[in-house]
Each structure stands twice: as C-alpha cells, then as structure tokens.
Design an enzyme around this catalytic site. Structure first.
Site, PDB file in Angstrom:
ATOM      1  N   TRP A  54      15.025  70.832 118.603  1.00  0.00           N
ATOM      2  CA  TRP A  54      16.405  70.383 118.834  1.00  0.00           C
ATOM      3  C   TRP A  54      17.283  71.523 119.304  1.00  0.00           C
ATOM      4  CZ3 TRP A  54      19.664  66.090 118.228  1.00  0.00           C
ATOM      5  CH2 TRP A  54      21.028  66.375 118.119  1.00  0.00           C
ATOM      6  N   ASN A  58      21.733  72.172 120.262  1.00  0.00           N
ATOM      7  CA  ASN A  58      23.072  71.690 120.590  1.00  0.00           C
ATOM      8  C   ASN A  58      23.913  72.850 121.133  1.00  0.00           C
ATOM      9  OD1 ASN A  58      22.808  71.607 117.374  1.00  0.00           O
ATOM     10  ND2 ASN A  58      24.953  72.083 117.740  1.00  0.00           N
ATOM     11  N   ASP A  59      25.057  73.161 120.582  1.00  0.00           N
ATOM     12  CA  ASP A  59      26.070  74.003 121.204  1.00  0.00           C
ATOM     13  C   ASP A  59      25.536  75.287 121.854  1.00  0.00           C
ATOM     14  OD1 ASP A  59      27.258  72.184 119.518  1.00  0.00           O
ATOM     15  OD2 ASP A  59      28.443  73.637 118.422  1.00  0.00           O
ATOM     16  N   GLN A 112      22.502  76.547 119.516  1.00  0.00           N
ATOM     17  CA  GLN A 112      22.139  76.037 118.202  1.00  0.00           C
ATOM     18  C   GLN A 112      20.766  75.368 118.305  1.00  0.00           C
ATOM     19  OE1 GLN A 112      24.657  75.895 115.016  1.00  0.00           O
ATOM     20  NE2 GLN A 112      24.235  77.757 116.143  1.00  0.00           N
ATOM     21  N   TRP A 129      18.434  67.479 114.301  1.00  0.00           N
ATOM     22  CA  TRP A 129      19.306  68.535 113.790  1.00  0.00           C
ATOM     23  C   TRP A 129      18.785  68.982 112.432  1.00  0.00           C
ATOM     24  CZ3 TRP A 129      22.461  69.718 109.671  1.00  0.00           C
ATOM     25  CH2 TRP A 129      23.441  70.689 109.888  1.00  0.00           C
ATOM     26  N   SER A 137      27.554  78.018 115.025  1.00  0.00           N
ATOM     27  CA  SER A 137      27.946  78.499 116.344  1.00  0.00           C
ATOM     28  C   SER A 137      28.828  79.740 116.298  1.00  0.00           C
ATOM     29  CB  SER A 137      28.675  77.397 117.104  1.00  0.00           C
ATOM     30  OG  SER A 137      27.788  76.399 117.519  1.00  0.00           O
ATOM     31  N   ASP A 152      32.822  78.662 114.100  1.00  0.00           N
ATOM     32  CA  ASP A 152      32.639  78.854 115.546  1.00  0.00           C
ATOM     33  C   ASP A 152      33.506  79.987 116.109  1.00  0.00           C
ATOM     34  OD1 ASP A 152      31.183  76.536 115.065  1.00  0.00           O
ATOM     35  OD2 ASP A 152      32.677  75.220 115.957  1.00  0.00           O
ATOM     36  N   GLU A 159      36.634  72.109 116.923  1.00  0.00           N
ATOM     37  CA  GLU A 159      35.397  72.878 116.965  1.00  0.00           C
ATOM     38  C   GLU A 159      35.329  73.735 118.231  1.00  0.00           C
ATOM     39  OE1 GLU A 159      31.920  71.013 114.391  1.00  0.00           O
ATOM     40  OE2 GLU A 159      32.020  70.127 116.391  1.00  0.00           O
ATOM     41  N   TRP A 173      26.870  63.916 120.040  1.00  0.00           N
ATOM     42  CA  TRP A 173      26.441  63.517 118.705  1.00  0.00           C
ATOM     43  C   TRP A 173      26.226  62.009 118.639  1.00  0.00           C
ATOM     44  CZ3 TRP A 173      24.664  67.387 116.217  1.00  0.00           C
ATOM     45  CH2 TRP A 173      25.262  68.657 116.322  1.00  0.00           C
TER      46      TRP A 173
END
Length: 471
Positions: free
Chosen positions: A25, A27-28, A44, A52, A88, A153, A209, A292
């Site tokens: 997985w 993400n950011d 991430q 996740w 993050s 973050d 975020e 998401w």
C-alpha cells in the site's frame, strides 16, 4: 521472525511510469526534495499488505523526474517516538545533509483507532539512502494546549535565516487549522501559534492535513488537504479535498491573510500534495493518485495506490494552474503521430492507448472525449458544454460525476497522460485538471465527438512502460 513484503501476483493494472511501491500500500507523498543530483520522493507505505497499516516511508529517486529508481524503505516505525507509525512529513537540505521531518503515531491500545497521540520527529542522511533517527526525538513532544490530539504532517522551509514548520491540526473548537513553529537549528522549535484556521466547519473542514507553504509569483500559498468540507453542488465532491489559499504571510506576527479555498484538481483521485523547489526555481508538486475509501481492484494483486506525475505549479489570474513538467517529454518512445482530423461523429484519436500522451486542440464547441474498451463500452467520458464553459467527467465504475470549468476561450486544448490504469487530463494549460484511476482488462481507445464539424489538430506519442525500476 522478519516479515516479508507482500508479493505482486498480477500486473494487469500495474502502472508503467508513475511512482508506486514495489508491492503493498501507498498513500501521501512525503519528503520531496532535490539532494546531491537527485530528486527524492518518499511516500506513506505499508509493505506487508495492500491495505493501510503501520506507516513506513517508501522511497524513490530520479535524476530527471522521469526515470525513477525504487530505493530501500527510508523510515520504519517501532522506535519509542514512532511506535505505531511514521506518518507524513517533509524534507529539507542543510549543509549537505538531508533532514526528514515526520509525525510519530501512537495508539493507546484500547481498541479505539481514534484514540491516539502524535509527536514530531526528525531523521537525517548524508547519502540520501540510509537514515538515522535523531537521538533526541521527539523534537516536538506534544500538541499545543489549544489543540486536539490531531496535529501532524510537518512541512519545513527556510525564510530569511529562520526555519519554519507548519503543521496540520485541529483547534479545541473542532475546526481545522494550520499552526506554525520556528527554529534556528532544526532541532529546537518554538511555537508561534495558528497562522490560519477554518472559518466554519462545513465550508473549510474539521482537520487540515498535509499543509504546504511556499511563495509563488509574488504571493504566498497555503496548499493543504482539509477533511470535513460539505459538498456544495458541483464542488468538494471527494471524501476529502485538496486545495489552496492565496494570500500574504506576515512572519512578524505569524499570521496568514488569505482568500477563499479553491480545489486544485477536479478528479476523483487526488489528495495529500507535496511540493519542492526545483534547482531552476520551478515549484513542482506530487499528489497521491487515489482517495480514501476508493475501490482499488489492484489490492487483489498485491499493491495499492500510486503518485501522480510531477507537475509544475504557476499562479494565473489569482489561481493555481498545473501542467506536466517539461521533463516528461523524455517518456516518449517515438516522434509522435500528428494529424488534422475532421470531427463531428465519434472519431478515433488513439487506439490501444495503454501508455500514451495525447495532445489535441480545436475551436471551442461542445465536445465529448470518451475512453472505450474492446467491447466498445464506455470506460470514462468528459463532456464539455461551450455555453457554460463546463466539463463533466463520468466513469463507468461510479455514479458520481466530477465537474470543472474554464474561462471563455476561442480554443480548447487537451493534454492527456494515459498509463495502464490512470489518466491525467490537463485542459487549457492546466486551468482545469482531472486525475483518474480506471480499471479495464483491455487497452482503451480514445474518441472525440463534437457538436459541429470541427477541425482538430492531434498528436499522439507512445510512452515508456518501464520508467520506474524496482528491486
């Protein structure tokens, strides 16, 4: 016993020139910077499943923003300061050392995933590959007294000899905001307060975020991803948004005076941006090419998620525009097929467009761009109505349309980057952009239909399908 990363079991949707993890997985985007001749991008990452999980920092680098080399994981959770995740953050280069700033995540282990606490940490590297966590972490051990437990973050930059860190957070009243710290040495940080906060819950969100702050074309920009903004007719339709405020920062008072919130990308699949300044002064941005709670069929194959193409940001008429970075021309494997087409009924622009760049322009008129599969079924469509200057994008796997507008113009210009399971559509030099994941077992064919017989100038390039190398 050492865990092994999840295996890749099928490449049917695997992207050819977008940054993704070898498996697992993502993400950011995190830690985007230029260091010792390479662009570095982190993300991430959960390497042990396509879901996740406890967050790591995956890592890739490139000399040209085109050809990416997947590197060993940059940060792993498990230290006292980041027991349950390295969330993050960002990177900055100082004295030939790359410093990473990230949020440590900690659960109270009572079974409630919303019962957690966070802190801010630092790691550093002299070679950009091997990272050492700072021995005196955390550099910020807890949130301010007027903040909830949501504060994460960190984005760090330098201004006139002082280092600043902006964090996304939530004030005790439940409204999203951005808070600011300052430092002279990157290690000791002083809290300066809230630089900007949501004016109301429905309009600007309960948590901000992934904040990013930079100066561009004479203005200061706060780029961020608010959570909790209510949909408003044809705006704010994703679960969470990514957009920006344009304004002026007063560094003496640590206050940001700004205008209204604007979405940056109108597509279904765009979140959690991060920028860096290129050596030549361009402001370059990556986003997470997902959302998401989206359906991700690639999870069945041992991976999930990717980053967008790198894009250049500019300010035009008070709004940000995004265009693909010029370096992406190096993806082209041929000289392109250029032709002048007479279009009214559905006209084929490109066939078997699994890794393709398409540019075409036409006099402004009602127009429909359509992706079809081998059975002639629509994969997605983008309809433009000249009277309202509005675009409506629809995809076959969701009932939710997405909308964008442009200023009235005599010409429509489209610039598309198609990968195995994604398309990024830039209209009129990035005035409106749609980022989309789609899933088809066949290579799409791209058609254009216009309301009136129209002359269309079109160029189609085939692109590399192996621009990212994995171990």
């Amino acid at each position: 016993m050492t865990k092994s990363p999840i295996a890749l079991t099928n490449s049917r949707y695997r992207l050819g020139y977008h940054v993704a993890a070898p498996t697992g997985w993502i993400n950011d985007p995190n830690g985007f910077c230029y260091f010792k001749g390479y662009y570095h991008i982190f993300y991430q990452h959960h390497p042990y499943s396509a879901e996740w999980g406890p967050m790591h920092w995956g890592h890739a680098r490139s000399k040209d923003l085109v050809h990416w080399e997947s590197l060993p994981i940059g940060l792993e959770p498990g230290s006292p300061e980041d027991k349950d995740g390295c969330f993050s953050g960002s990177a900055i280069v100082k004295d030939d050392i790359m410093y990473l700033f990230y949020t440590g995540h900690h659960y109270y282990n009572d079974g409630d995933p919303d019962h957690f606490w966070q802190n801010q940490n630092m790691a550093y590297s002299e070679d950009g590959i091997h990272f050492t966590k700072y021995e005196n972490n955390p550099i910020i051990d807890k949130e301010p007294e007027d903040n909830t437990h949501h504060y994460r973050d960190p984005k760090v930059w330098e201004h006139e000899g002082t280092y600043y860190m902006i964090l996304g957070s939530q004030e005790n009243d439940g409204l999203g905001r951005a808070i600011l710290y300052a430092s002279q040495d990157l290690k000791s940080w002083d809290y300066l307060g809230s630089v900007s906060k949501a004016t109301d819950l429905k309009g600007e969100g309960f948590m901000w975020e992934c904040p990013d702050f930079f100066h561009l074309d004479g203005k200061d920009i706060l780029l961020l991803s608010p959570q909790g903004i209510d949909p408003q007719e044809e705006k704010y339709l994703n679960l969470y948004q990514t957009g920006y405020f344009v304004g002026e920062m007063d560094y003496q008072t640590a206050k940001f005076t700004r205008g209204e919130f604007h979405e940056l990308d109108k597509g279904h699949d765009f979140y959690a941006t991060q920028t860096t300044l290129a050596p030549d002064g361009r402001r370059i941005v990556f986003g997470w090419m997902a959302m998401w709670e989206s359906h991700m069929p690639e999870k069945e194959d041992g991976w999930a998620g990717a980053l967008t193409l790198p894009r250049e940001l500019r300010l035009k008429d008070g709004k940000l525009v995004m265009t693909p970075v010029k370096e992406l021309e190096a993806l082209r494997v041929d000289e392109g097929k250029t032709e002048t087409l007479t279009v009214s009924d559905a006209t084929l622009i490109a066939k078997d467009a699994s890794h393709a760049e398409i540019l075409f322009s036409l006099p402004t008129t009602d127009a429909t761009l359509t992706f079809k599969d081998a059975q002639e079924q629509d994969i997605l469509s983008l309809v433009y109505t000249a009277e309202t200057n509005k675009f409506v994008l629809r995809r076959n796997d969701t009932d939710e349309a997405r909308y964008g507008t442009i200023q009235a113009n005599d010409t429509l210009k489209y610039h598309l980057f198609i990968d195995t399971s994604s398309v990024e559509i830039f209209i009129n030099d990035g005035e409106t952009v749609f980022t989309e994941r789609y899933y088809s077992e066949s290579k799409p064919a791209v058609y254009l239909t216009t309301a009136n017989e129209t002359s269309v100038e079109s160029t189609v390039y085939q692109l590399k399908a192996d621009a990212v190398t994995y171990p």
